[in-house]
Design a protein around this motif. Structure first.
Motif: not given
Length: 250
Positions: A231-250
């Motif tokens: 619900n943060s709008g960042k579209l972070q999956g559980w694996h992204d949150r655990a790794a501290g990552t985010i998927v962005v468009k280059k």
């Protein structure tokens, strides 16, 4: 010389301009609340400074929930949509599928080869001693063939899992993208630095879906669908949150 002499221009008092009209040669007054030109004045931010009372935008902060995010080291970038991420996952799945097909073909070729080498006892008289000997040899060959098939099958799965690990883990760790993500212009970065995830972040991001796949793949599917639950709008999956990552468009 008298300063009060009306004929003496040096002794005359300066005339006041009409009210509301500064007149020629008289300095204009700045409107109330506006500092004089060239002087920022007390309480006014100088050029290049953050306005007072407005907090600076922290890294990782969404901009008005419009799909863009401020990432340290990258500036303002667009969050990858789920459609693009799904497309990248399909491409990666095809690559892994081709590898699985190649390994499976090798395993089945070995299995059929081993089965064809089993001794045929159909031409021997069942009542002769040679028939029993032939059956024993055929049984031994069949057991060896079955063991070879199982060993090849599980060995192929092990190789496939290792290849998937190296493909998904190391490419995300050092490049920030798999082939599928590269094809669709996506990149995985650390949310707080904008850098690639590295060995640790890449492994955490890989291992969480793999652990979920133990439950007949249901857990893995939930992990990949978990960005929809963010619900943060960042579209972070559980694996992204655990790794501290985010998927962005280059």
């Amino acid at each position: 010389m008298s300063f009060g002499d009306p004929n003496n221009p040096y002794g005359q008092q300066p005339q006041q301009p009409p009210q509301g009209q500064p007149g020629y040669g008289y300095p204009q007054q700045a409107p109330q609340g506006v500092p004089p030109q060239g002087q920022p004045g007390y309480g006014y931010p100088q050029q290049g400074q953050q306005p007072y009372g407005v907090p600076p935008q922290a890294p990782g902060t969404l901009q008005a929930n419009n799909g863009y995010i401020n990432v340290a080291g990258l500036g303002t970038v667009q969050v990858a949509t789920m459609g693009r991420r799904f497309g990248a996952r399909v491409i990666d799945g095809l690559i892994i599928g081709v590898l699985y097909f190649i390994l499976s073909s090798v395993v089945f070729a070995g299995a059929f080869g081993a089965a064809s080498d089993i001794k045929d006892c159909s031409g021997i008289d069942p009542l002769s001693p040679d028939y029993s000997t032939c059956l024993n040899e055929a049984s031994a060959q069949a057991g060896e063939a079955a063991g070879g098939i199982f060993a090849a099958f599980f060995g192929g799965l092990l190789i496939l899992g290792l290849a998937t690990l190296l493909y998904e883990w190391l490419m995300i760790a050092f490049v920030g993208a798999t082939v599928g993500k590269m094809a669709l212009g996506l990149k995985v970065v650390k949310e707080n630095t904008g850098q690639v995830p590295g060995i640790g972040g890449g492994f955490i991001r890989w291992i969480i879906p793999m652990v979920g796949s133990v439950l007949c793949g249901i857990g893995q599917l939930l992990v990949y669908l978990s960005p929809f639950f963010d619900n943060s709008g960042k579209l972070q999956g559980w694996h992204d949150r655990a790794a501290g990552t985010i998927v962005v468009k280059k």
